[in-house]
Design a protein around this motif. Structure first.
Motif, PDB file in Angstrom:
ATOM      1  N   GLY A  75       1.006  -0.931   0.470  1.00  0.00           N
ATOM      2  CA  GLY A  75      -0.302  -0.107  -0.082  1.00  0.00           C
ATOM      3  C   GLY A  75       0.344   1.259  -0.137  1.00  0.00           C
ATOM      4  O   GLY A  75       0.553   2.385  -0.428  1.00  0.00           O
ATOM      5  N   LEU A  76       2.151   0.959   0.323  1.00  0.00           N
ATOM      6  CA  LEU A  76       2.767   2.153   0.303  1.00  0.00           C
ATOM      7  C   LEU A  76       4.219   2.311  -1.134  1.00  0.00           C
ATOM      8  O   LEU A  76       3.506   1.122  -2.093  1.00  0.00           O
ATOM      9  CB  LEU A  76       4.498   2.965   1.244  1.00  0.00           C
ATOM     10  N   ASP A  77       3.887   3.582  -1.560  1.00  0.00           N
ATOM     11  CA  ASP A  77       5.305   3.692  -3.116  1.00  0.00           C
ATOM     12  C   ASP A  77       6.161   3.299  -2.541  1.00  0.00           C
ATOM     13  O   ASP A  77       6.355   3.029  -1.290  1.00  0.00           O
ATOM     14  CB  ASP A  77       4.973   5.304  -3.223  1.00  0.00           C
ATOM     15  N   ALA A  78       7.633   2.490  -3.320  1.00  0.00           N
ATOM     16  CA  ALA A  78       8.614   2.206  -2.627  1.00  0.00           C
ATOM     17  C   ALA A  78       9.323   2.994  -2.344  1.00  0.00           C
ATOM     18  O   ALA A  78      10.199   2.471  -0.876  1.00  0.00           O
ATOM     19  CB  ALA A  78       8.945   1.755  -4.609  1.00  0.00           C
ATOM     20  N   SER A  79       9.598   4.549  -2.131  1.00  0.00           N
ATOM     21  CA  SER A  79      10.257   5.299  -1.772  1.00  0.00           C
ATOM     22  C   SER A  79       9.310   5.498   0.120  1.00  0.00           C
ATOM     23  O   SER A  79      10.361   6.237   0.750  1.00  0.00           O
ATOM     24  CB  SER A  79       9.715   6.854  -2.845  1.00  0.00           C
ATOM     25  N   GLU A  80       8.620   4.727   0.223  1.00  0.00           N
ATOM     26  CA  GLU A  80       8.437   4.699   1.240  1.00  0.00           C
ATOM     27  C   GLU A  80       8.480   4.304   2.267  1.00  0.00           C
ATOM     28  O   GLU A  80       8.210   3.844   3.176  1.00  0.00           O
ATOM     29  CB  GLU A  80       6.790   5.871   1.181  1.00  0.00           C
ATOM     30  N   PHE A  81       9.069   3.540   1.881  1.00  0.00           N
ATOM     31  CA  PHE A  81       9.008   1.708   3.096  1.00  0.00           C
ATOM     32  C   PHE A  81      10.757   2.380   2.919  1.00  0.00           C
ATOM     33  O   PHE A  81      12.221   1.599   1.656  1.00  0.00           O
ATOM     34  CB  PHE A  81       8.933   0.730   2.414  1.00  0.00           C
ATOM     35  N   PHE A  82      11.461   1.757   4.423  1.00  0.00           N
ATOM     36  CA  PHE A  82      13.030   1.340   4.723  1.00  0.00           C
ATOM     37  C   PHE A  82      12.964  -0.154   5.102  1.00  0.00           C
ATOM     38  O   PHE A  82      11.959  -0.037   6.512  1.00  0.00           O
ATOM     39  CB  PHE A  82      13.319   2.556   5.270  1.00  0.00           C
ATOM     40  N   TYR A  83      13.426  -1.039   4.485  1.00  0.00           N
ATOM     41  CA  TYR A  83      13.544  -1.800   5.364  1.00  0.00           C
ATOM     42  C   TYR A  83      14.822  -2.153   5.686  1.00  0.00           C
ATOM     43  O   TYR A  83      15.944  -2.544   5.313  1.00  0.00           O
ATOM     44  CB  TYR A  83      13.496  -3.430   4.170  1.00  0.00           C
ATOM     45  N   VAL A  84      14.530  -2.554   7.317  1.00  0.00           N
ATOM     46  CA  VAL A  84      15.557  -2.830   8.071  1.00  0.00           C
ATOM     47  C   VAL A  84      15.981  -4.772   8.353  1.00  0.00           C
ATOM     48  O   VAL A  84      16.441  -4.709   9.269  1.00  0.00           O
ATOM     49  CB  VAL A  84      15.732  -2.606   9.510  1.00  0.00           C
TER      50      VAL A  84
END
Length: 287
Positions: A75-84
């Motif tokens: 549901g988020l744009d790719a630029s809005e997600f940061f995977y840790v």
């Protein structure tokens, strides 16, 4: 709050202001998603006059979800997600036990994760450890978002950073302090320390326990309460830094160190959110 908002009812964006909302972990994702949906439905977008564009565009309002669970990017744009996260948390913990790197001296080598699914497994030490691996990238990510967001604003513009996290889970509880200070570090490096507002919205353990989807096993309930208690102890000390003369110092790998005498969020802008009333009653559907 329900209902439909027509396009004519949308309000204008705040003038000369850049806002960044950051969600951390599962509870943070729920809060960020709800906020993002409300912004899209209630605030005029930059491409407001283009009726052929389905996705609202906001240069001055940005969203960022930080999570160890890849499902949160839905549901988020790719630029809005940061995977840790990692595909093997048990292997990551094992490698940390074998090392004595100065930047993980805080790590308790007896830490275990019983549930080895994707994410921190409800263990705040695991959540903090996962962030360490990508802290430098996160710093650059946040720096880029802020720099792009303020480009073109007039003099004396306003910066508002909103950090939202549940402090009873693994990722949110383990990462929220670090994320706040990484934000403070970036603002300092850009020359806006003290000129920007960093607001914390931290959900207490009873919010998680109020969720119908929360596991009913006693061990999960105990873990959330223990994580929340430890997080509140840490937060209590750090919010009192201006008065107690303390400091926050953490080395993030060999790349950089944060050493500050400020609280994680702006004084008086730390909001602790509960699902329980002052009479001790838990709100129905409190989550």
């Amino acid at each position: 709050g329900g209902g439909l908002n027509g396009s004519l009812e949308k309000v204008e964006q705040a003038k000369n202001t850049f806002s960044l909302a950051i969600g951390i972990g599962g509870t943070g994702f729920s809060a960020l998603s709800a906020l993002r949906q409300n912004v899209h439905s209630r605030i005029k977008q930059d491409n407001y006059d283009r009726r052929d564009v389905e996705t609202p565009k906001y240069d001055r309002i940005q969203f960022l979800q930080i999570d160890s669970d890849a499902k949160s990017k839905e549901g988020l744009d790719a630029s809005e997600f940061f995977y840790v996260g990692t595909t093997d948390i048990l292997d990551r913990l094992d490698k940390a036990r074998q090392k004595n790197d100065p930047w993980i001296r805080w790590f308790n080598k007896k830490t275990t994760v019983e549930d080895a699914r994707q994410g921190a497994g409800g263990v705040r030490q695991a959540g903090k450890l996962l962030l360490q691996d990508r802290a430098s990238e996160l710093r650059e990510k946040i720096r880029g978002i802020i720099r792009n967001g303020i480009t073109g604003l007039g003099k004396n513009f306003t910066i508002n950073i909103y950090v939202m996290a549940g402090i009873g889970g693994g990722t949110g509880s383990g990462c929220f302090i670090d994320v706040c200070y990484i934000v403070q570090q970036v603002l300092t490096e850009l020359g806006y320390r003290g000129a920007a507002s960093v607001l914390g919205f931290f959900f207490l353990p009873d919010v998680n326990l109020a969720s119908e989807n929360f596991p009913k096993l006693p061990a999960y309930k105990d873990s959330v309460k223990e994580n929340g208690y430890a997080a509140l102890q840490e937060l209590d000390y750090l919010m009192g830094i201006p008065e107690n003369g303390g400091r926050y110092k953490q080395q993030y790998g060999p790349q950089f160190t944060i050493d500050m005498d400020v609280s994680p969020v702006t004084q008086n802008l730390c909001h602790l959110i509960s699902a329980t009333t002052t009479e001790g009653m838990v709100h129905k559907d409190g989550y």
